[in-house]
Design a protein around this motif. Structure first.
Motif, PDB file in Angstrom:
ATOM      1  N   THR A   9      70.762  28.961  75.356  1.00  0.00           N
ATOM      2  CA  THR A   9      70.981  30.187  75.657  1.00  0.00           C
ATOM      3  C   THR A   9      70.995  30.625  77.089  1.00  0.00           C
ATOM      4  OG1 THR A   9      68.769  31.349  74.953  1.00  0.00           O
ATOM      5  CG2 THR A   9      70.680  31.239  73.491  1.00  0.00           C
ATOM      6  N   ALA A  13      73.321  32.253  80.289  1.00  0.00           N
ATOM      7  CA  ALA A  13      72.787  33.651  80.910  1.00  0.00           C
ATOM      8  C   ALA A  13      72.887  33.145  82.574  1.00  0.00           C
ATOM      9  CB  ALA A  13      71.439  33.894  80.586  1.00  0.00           C
ATOM     10  N   ALA A  38      79.924  35.170  78.368  1.00  0.00           N
ATOM     11  CA  ALA A  38      78.618  35.635  77.900  1.00  0.00           C
ATOM     12  C   ALA A  38      78.752  36.785  76.932  1.00  0.00           C
ATOM     13  CB  ALA A  38      77.778  35.829  79.101  1.00  0.00           C
ATOM     14  N   GLU A  39      79.844  37.776  77.448  1.00  0.00           N
ATOM     15  CA  GLU A  39      79.874  39.022  76.785  1.00  0.00           C
ATOM     16  C   GLU A  39      80.236  38.625  75.160  1.00  0.00           C
ATOM     17  OE1 GLU A  39      82.519  42.913  76.445  1.00  0.00           O
ATOM     18  OE2 GLU A  39      82.343  42.095  78.248  1.00  0.00           O
ATOM     19  N   HIS A  42      77.849  37.191  73.209  1.00  0.00           N
ATOM     20  CA  HIS A  42      76.769  38.359  72.776  1.00  0.00           C
ATOM     21  C   HIS A  42      77.211  39.313  71.508  1.00  0.00           C
ATOM     22  CE1 HIS A  42      74.055  36.980  75.580  1.00  0.00           C
ATOM     23  NE2 HIS A  42      74.598  37.672  76.728  1.00  0.00           N
ATOM     24  N   GLN A  78      71.586  31.996  69.935  1.00  0.00           N
ATOM     25  CA  GLN A  78      70.853  33.299  70.178  1.00  0.00           C
ATOM     26  C   GLN A  78      70.146  33.731  69.212  1.00  0.00           C
ATOM     27  OE1 GLN A  78      73.398  35.897  72.428  1.00  0.00           O
ATOM     28  NE2 GLN A  78      72.123  37.443  71.747  1.00  0.00           N
ATOM     29  N   PRO A 149      77.737  43.985  72.641  1.00  0.00           N
ATOM     30  CA  PRO A 149      76.981  43.125  72.891  1.00  0.00           C
ATOM     31  C   PRO A 149      75.713  43.245  72.727  1.00  0.00           C
ATOM     32  CG  PRO A 149      78.593  43.576  74.548  1.00  0.00           C
ATOM     33  CD  PRO A 149      78.507  44.644  73.792  1.00  0.00           C
ATOM     34  N   THR A 151      72.065  41.294  73.447  1.00  0.00           N
ATOM     35  CA  THR A 151      71.408  40.357  74.507  1.00  0.00           C
ATOM     36  C   THR A 151      70.273  39.879  73.787  1.00  0.00           C
ATOM     37  OG1 THR A 151      70.528  42.026  75.879  1.00  0.00           O
ATOM     38  CG2 THR A 151      72.844  41.218  76.513  1.00  0.00           C
TER      39      THR A 151
END
Length: 520
Positions: A9, A13, A38-39, A42, A78, A149, A151
């Motif tokens: 992950t 990032a 990334a969005e 998430h 994640q 999202p 995170t």
């Protein structure tokens, strides 16, 4: 590369933070920057959690290549779950077996397989939800977009599994290799160092993501911050088009695909100058195909040897050894030398003791790239990985005085004739050179005098007729007498499993019924 993350992950990032607006992934008309990728990951993580997934759970993907599979793999990392990517080439009973073996709670299915899943839906007791990906029935985008999202990252341990790939299984049902943060990161770091991958590069994903050459290569691109360009299916002309159009620098292909690429009209006129590393492996490359590809991709080719259980590549034969130097020509059939971070030894398959240089034995591998084990199969894991961390590959081979590894055959396929160990691959390489032969497999069959003897089973080349006596004479000219086949059989095609490996067990069975053969 200075980054040494402990879980995957951190890779996404990093690039989303440092290079948010740079393109990360391209798939047909789809374009995602690092920030957009990334969005999306998430959002997938949020959707998985909303559907009740907890650490240790599995999802499954049954689809041709699609960005959603990579997004799911990263989202599973994640949330602490694992993505079991299903080989779509398996027969329906095998697909059912893999999904049930993984105990997948959600199944993501592409449009080509939706009908098949509906037919077997009642046989998938652990699957709580089926999500259609792509096509007219697409639910994936709605499922993803419905969540904000998330995170939050599950505190993964290095040896936690986040992607589960199934071995091809030539003798039984596939086994799920549990690939971990530690293993995949080590593989990416080792290959990136040896193949000089950087953020300026462009990586092609042509192999299916259920194959370690697909998923591991995608994670290699993620590790290096390279742009990733994905094909839905590995079409020979499309692969060449993409290399030229997208200025691909790194790719992994299999010999059968490369053979087809060499036959594409105008292939020699394509501009493949951007390529720096064309890796190939997963099956032997016949020398005629090798010669054609050396003309097509001069100075680009890396033969790689690896396995799912080691997250991918463990040794490589680089471009310098793909040359016309007669003194080094024998190296073209070698698997090269261990990549960075990998130890390889040749051990006696019976005693486990190292054998002298040049002597045949079983290839053993030790590296941080190794899987955590086979999912739900502790006995198989214990048989494959020794207490001190060596993977018994099951491949026979030897190492020469210069340190090059030669993979001869699966240990179980070795023929013991009159006390001599014979590796079928040596005979197959010779027969593949004969102009009347398109495909070949050599097996051991019962012999009253020698115990067992080599038998060649061949498929005729288009427009050719195989004469067994001519082939046997050809072998006697090119092989030691004890290695020469005693007989030849001609078939229309060889039986293969869904990943293309010849099912020698099926070829041997008619000859050994009612008899004992230990190497099956």
């Amino acid at each position: 590369m200075t980054l040494q993350p402990t879980d995957v992950t951190a890779l996404l990032a990093r690039w989303a933070s440092e290079r948010p607006d740079d393109e990360a992934l391209r798939f047909g008309e789809v374009r995602h920057t690092w920030a957009q990728l990334a969005e999306r990951v998430h959002r997938v993580a949020a959707a998985l959690r909303a559907d009740g997934l907890v650490p240790g759970d599995r999802v499954a993907v049954l689809d041709l290549n699609h960005p959603s599979c990579l997004e799911l793999t990263l989202a599973c990392a994640q949330v602490g779950a694992a993505n079991a990517v299903v080989n779509f080439r398996l027969a329906p009973p095998e697909i059912v077996y893999v999904i049930n073996d993984a105990q997948a709670r959600i199944l993501f299915v592409g449009p080509e397989f939706a009908g098949a899943v509906e037919q077997v839906r009642d046989t998938l007791p652990t699957v709580e939800r089926v999500v259609h990906v792509g096509g007219e029935r697409d639910e994936y985008e709605t499922w993803l977009a419905a969540r904000q999202p998330d995170t939050t990252v599950h505190p993964a341990r290095p040896d936690d599994c986040f992607v589960q790939l199934y071995t091809s299984g030539t003798t039984g049902f596939p086994k799920g290799a549990m690939l971990t943060h530690r293993g995949m990161l080590a593989h990416a770091a080792n290959v990136a160092e040896d193949f000089e991958l950087s953020a300026a590069d462009v990586v092609q994903i042509a192999m299916p993501l259920f194959h370690v050459g697909g998923t591991s290569y995608a994670l290699l691109a993620l590790y290096g911050g390279a742009r990733l360009v994905m094909l839905r299916v590995p079409d020979p002309a499309a692969v060449l088009d993409m290399i030229e159009r997208e200025r691909i620098t790194h790719t992994f292909l299999v010999p059968a695909l490369m053979a087809a690429m060499a036959q594409v009209p105008g292939a020699a006129d394509r501009d493949c100058s951007s390529l720096r590393a064309l890796s190939y492996g997963a099956s032997p490359m016949p020398l005629p195909v090798m010669r054609a590809c050396l003309k097509l991709f001069p100075g680009k080719m890396h033969q790689v040897y690896g396995m799912t259980e080691a997250c991918g590549v463990v040794s490589s034969l680089g471009p310098d050894d793909h040359c016309d130097d007669p003194a080094a020509a024998h190296r073209l059939v070698s698997a090269g030398t261990p990549i960075h971070g990998v130890q390889i030894e040749i051990r006696d398959p019976g005693t486990g003791e190292p054998v002298p240089t040049g002597e045949p034995g079983e290839i053993w591998v030790r590296t941080e790239q190794l899987m955590a084990g086979y999912w739900g199969k502790p006995d198989a894991t214990a048989s494959a990985i020794t207490p001190d961390g060596w993977l018994r590959t099951g491949d026979g081979g030897h190492r020469d005085t210069d340190g090059y590894i030669y993979v001869t055959d699966r240990i179980k396929d070795m023929i013991i004739s009159g006390g001599e160990n014979i590796y079928p691959a040596e005979i197959e390489r010779v027969l593949a050179e004969h102009p009347t032969v398109a495909d070949v497999a050599v097996i051991g069959v019962p012999d009253e005098r020698w115990g067992e003897a080599p038998k060649a089973i061949v498929v005729a080349a288009p427009g050719q007729t195989v004469d067994p006596d001519t082939l046997l004479a050809y072998c006697r000219e090119n092989l030691a007498s004890f290695k020469c086949p005693k007989s030849v059989e001609v078939l229309d095609e060889l039986p293969r499993n869904p990943t293309g490996k010849v099912l020698k067990k099926d070829l041997r069975t008619p000859y050994w019924e009612g008899r004992d053969r230990t190497l099956v």
